[in-house]
Design an enzyme around this catalytic site. Structure first.
Site, PDB file in Angstrom:
ATOM      1  N   GLY A 193       0.804  -1.219   0.000  1.00  0.00           N
ATOM      2  CA  GLY A 193       0.000   0.000   0.000  1.00  0.00           C
ATOM      3  C   GLY A 193       0.834   1.265   0.000  1.00  0.00           C
ATOM      4  N   LEU A 205       0.448   3.516  -2.218  1.00  0.00           N
ATOM      5  CA  LEU A 205       0.870   3.263  -3.597  1.00  0.00           C
ATOM      6  C   LEU A 205       1.346   4.531  -4.302  1.00  0.00           C
ATOM      7  CD1 LEU A 205      -1.944   0.745  -4.615  1.00  0.00           C
ATOM      8  CD2 LEU A 205       0.311   0.274  -3.632  1.00  0.00           C
ATOM      9  N   GLY A 238       5.597   3.887  -8.890  1.00  0.00           N
ATOM     10  CA  GLY A 238       6.366   2.643  -9.041  1.00  0.00           C
ATOM     11  C   GLY A 238       5.426   1.446  -9.013  1.00  0.00           C
ATOM     12  N   HIS A 239       4.556   1.414  -8.005  1.00  0.00           N
ATOM     13  CA  HIS A 239       3.555   0.346  -7.934  1.00  0.00           C
ATOM     14  C   HIS A 239       2.676   0.358  -9.193  1.00  0.00           C
ATOM     15  CE1 HIS A 239       4.071   1.181  -3.452  1.00  0.00           C
ATOM     16  NE2 HIS A 239       4.355  -0.090  -3.530  1.00  0.00           N
ATOM     17  N   ASP A 281      13.695  -3.476  -5.432  1.00  0.00           N
ATOM     18  CA  ASP A 281      14.022  -4.465  -4.398  1.00  0.00           C
ATOM     19  C   ASP A 281      14.725  -5.627  -5.087  1.00  0.00           C
ATOM     20  OD1 ASP A 281      12.404  -3.408  -1.903  1.00  0.00           O
ATOM     21  OD2 ASP A 281      11.180  -3.112  -3.673  1.00  0.00           O
ATOM     22  N   GLN A 304      15.156  -8.931  -3.285  1.00  0.00           N
ATOM     23  CA  GLN A 304      13.846  -9.570  -3.106  1.00  0.00           C
ATOM     24  C   GLN A 304      13.454 -10.340  -4.363  1.00  0.00           C
ATOM     25  OE1 GLN A 304      10.208  -7.834  -1.111  1.00  0.00           O
ATOM     26  NE2 GLN A 304       9.767  -7.231  -3.203  1.00  0.00           N
ATOM     27  N   SER A 340       7.291   3.975  -0.737  1.00  0.00           N
ATOM     28  CA  SER A 340       6.249   4.428   0.199  1.00  0.00           C
ATOM     29  C   SER A 340       6.878   5.175   1.362  1.00  0.00           C
ATOM     30  CB  SER A 340       5.456   3.223   0.724  1.00  0.00           C
ATOM     31  OG  SER A 340       4.926   2.499  -0.353  1.00  0.00           O
ATOM     32  N   ARG A 341       8.093   4.760   1.731  1.00  0.00           N
ATOM     33  CA  ARG A 341       8.773   5.402   2.869  1.00  0.00           C
ATOM     34  C   ARG A 341       9.214   6.834   2.554  1.00  0.00           C
ATOM     35  NH1 ARG A 341      10.485   0.010   3.265  1.00  0.00           N
ATOM     36  NH2 ARG A 341      10.044  -0.967   5.274  1.00  0.00           N
TER      37      ARG A 341
HETATM   38  P1  AMP Z   1       6.092  -2.580  -1.534  1.00  0.00           P
HETATM   39  O1  AMP Z   1       4.710  -2.001  -1.444  1.00  0.00           O
HETATM   40  O2  AMP Z   1       7.157  -1.649  -1.121  1.00  0.00           O
HETATM   41  O3  AMP Z   1       6.182  -3.948  -0.895  1.00  0.00           O
HETATM   42  O4  AMP Z   1       6.363  -2.824  -3.074  1.00  0.00           O
HETATM   43  C1  AMP Z   1       5.498  -3.622  -3.860  1.00  0.00           C
HETATM   44  C2  AMP Z   1       6.165  -3.880  -5.186  1.00  0.00           C
HETATM   45  O5  AMP Z   1       6.392  -2.646  -5.855  1.00  0.00           O
HETATM   46  C3  AMP Z   1       7.533  -4.563  -5.045  1.00  0.00           C
HETATM   47  O6  AMP Z   1       7.672  -5.536  -6.065  1.00  0.00           O
HETATM   48  C4  AMP Z   1       8.497  -3.418  -5.237  1.00  0.00           C
HETATM   49  O7  AMP Z   1       9.748  -3.811  -5.742  1.00  0.00           O
HETATM   50  C5  AMP Z   1       7.753  -2.571  -6.250  1.00  0.00           C
HETATM   51  N1  AMP Z   1       8.242  -1.199  -6.228  1.00  0.00           N
HETATM   52  C6  AMP Z   1       8.340  -0.396  -5.130  1.00  0.00           C
HETATM   53  N2  AMP Z   1       8.897   0.782  -5.469  1.00  0.00           N
HETATM   54  C7  AMP Z   1       9.175   0.717  -6.786  1.00  0.00           C
HETATM   55  C8  AMP Z   1       9.766   1.622  -7.724  1.00  0.00           C
HETATM   56  N3  AMP Z   1      10.201   2.823  -7.370  1.00  0.00           N
HETATM   57  N4  AMP Z   1       9.887   1.222  -9.010  1.00  0.00           N
HETATM   58  C9  AMP Z   1       9.460  -0.014  -9.387  1.00  0.00           C
HETATM   59  N5  AMP Z   1       8.896  -0.904  -8.556  1.00  0.00           N
HETATM   60  C10 AMP Z   1       8.757  -0.550  -7.274  1.00  0.00           C
END
Ligand code: AMP
Length: 281
Positions: free
Chosen positions: A34, A36, A39-40, A152, A155, A188-189
Site C-alpha cells: 500500500g 501506492l 512505481g507500484h 528491491d 527480493q 512508500s517510505r
Molecule cells: P512494496 O509495497 O514496497 O512492498 O512494493 C510492492 C512492489 O512494488 C515490489 O515488487 C516493489 O519492488 C515494487 N516497487 C516499489 N517501489 C518501486 C519503484 N520505485 N519502481 C518499481 N517498482 C517498485
C-alpha cells in the site's frame, strides 16, 4: 471483469479466482504493502497490459519488518490507493492481519547464500517474512504472472528462488525502477522524508549514476568513488554499498567473469531507510 471487487477474506478470494480460472482467464498479480505510488502503478499497468484479470494485494506484512517502529510508522492510505489503481485492477485483496495469520506463522525458508548478504544481513528475518506472505498469496491466487520491482533487487532474486524451490507455476516479471524527478527511487517510505531530506536523497541516484562513468571502471575505483561521494553528506548514514553478481548477489572483486553486475545501496536518512541499485554490466 465489470467493476472493481474489494475482497477481505481468503475464502472469498479463492472462490472468486476459482471461477475466473474456470473461465480460462489469465491472472496477473501485484503484491504491495500500500501507500501506492507510480512505481507500484507501473507494475499494475504492466499486469493490465499482459493479463486478463489483475489482482493487487494491499497488506502491510508484519512478519517482514524487523523493527517495530518501521512497521508502526509505515504509511497507510487505503482510499487514495484504490482511487489510484481502480482503472487497471479487477480485484483488490485487503485482508486483516488475523485473516493472513490466524496463528503465528511457522514457515522456515532457506535461500542459502542469497539471503546472507545485504538486506539479508541488515534485516534479519526479513526475507523469511517476505517468502511467507508471497508463498501464501501465490497459493491462494495461483497467478499466471506476478510482477515485482527491480528496486528491491535482492527480493526479486529471493522470489525467483522461492518459485524454483517450490516448483510454482508462475512467471515472475521484473519491472524497472520508477524514480522521482530528482532521481530518488520511489518508495512508500519517501512520504516520511522532510522536503529538505527529499532533495538530499536525490544525491543517492546521482552518485550511483555517476559511478557507472568512472575510468578506469574497476570494482575498487567504483567503491572508493561511491563511498567518498556519499561521505560528503553527513546526514547519510550508510548501511551498505555492495557490488554484486546479479544472479548470486555475492560481492564481486572484478567486473570480468560475471554476466551482470549490480551496485546496491542502503542508506538511512534520519530514521528513513532508503535502498537503490544500478547496473554496471
Ligand atoms: P512494496 O509495497 O514496497 O512492498 O512494493 C510492492 C512492489 O512494488 C515490489 O515488487 C516493489 O519492488 C515494487 N516497487 C516499489 N517501489 C518501486 C519503484 N520505485 N519502481 C518499481 N517498482 C517498485
Amino acid at each position: 471483469m465489470a467493476g472493481l471487487l474489494i475482497i477481505e477474506t481468503v475464502e472469498e478470494l479463492k472462490d472468486v479466482l476459482f471461477r475466473i480460472r474456470s473461465n480460462g482467464k489469465s491472472i496477473g498479480f501485484v503484491p504491495t504493502m500500500g501507500a501506492l505510488h507510480d512505481g507500484h502503478l507501473s507494475l499494475i499497468k504492466r499486469a493490465h497490459d499482459e493479463t486478463e484479470v489483475v489482482v493487487c494485494s494491499i497488506f502491510v506484512n508484519p512478519t517482514q519488518f524487523n523493527q517495530m517502529s518501521d512497521l508502526e510508522s509505515y504509511p497507510k492510505t487505503p482510499e487514495q490507493d484504490i482511487a489510484k489503481i481502480e482503472e487497471y485492477v479487477d480485484i483488490v485483496f485487503m485482508p486483516t492481519q488475523a485473516e493472513i495469520y490466524p496463528e503465528p506463522p511457522s514457515e522456515k525458508f532457506d535461500f542459502g547464500q542469497l539471503e546472507k548478504v545485504m538486506e539479508g544481513t541488515s534485516r534479519p528475518g526479513h526475507f523469511n517474512g517476505v517468502a511467507t506472505i508471497v508463498k501464501r498469496l501465490f497459493d491462494w491466487i495461483n497467478p499466471d504472472k506476478a510482477y515485482f520491482g527491480e528496486k528491491d533487487f535482492q527480493q526479486l532474486a529471493i522470489i525467483r528462488q522461492l518459485v524454483k524451490d517450490n516448483n510454482l507455476d508462475v512467471q515472475i516479471v521484473a519491472c524497472p525502477i520508477v524514480r522521482e524527478s530528482n532521481g530518488l527511487a520511489m518508495s512508500s517510505r519517501n512520504r516520511r522524508l522532510t522536503p529538505e531530506q527529499f532533495v538530499l536523497a536525490g544525491n543517492i541516484a546521482r552518485i550511483l549514476e555517476a559511478s557507472t562513468r568512472i575510468t578506469p571502471c574497476t570494482v575498487q575505483n567504483v567503491k572508493e568513488f561511491v563511498n567518498n561521494e556519499l561521505g560528503k553528506y553527513p546526514d547519510f548514514r550508510l548501511d551498505y554499498f555492495e557490488i554484486a553478481d546479479e544472479n548470486t548477489l555475492q560481492p564481486v572483486a572484478d567486473f570480468n567473469g560475471h554476466d551482470g553486475v549490480m551496485g546496491c545501496v542502503a542508506i538511512y536518512l534520519g530514521d528513513v531507510r532508503l535502498i537503490d541499485n544500478i547496473r554496471y554490466k
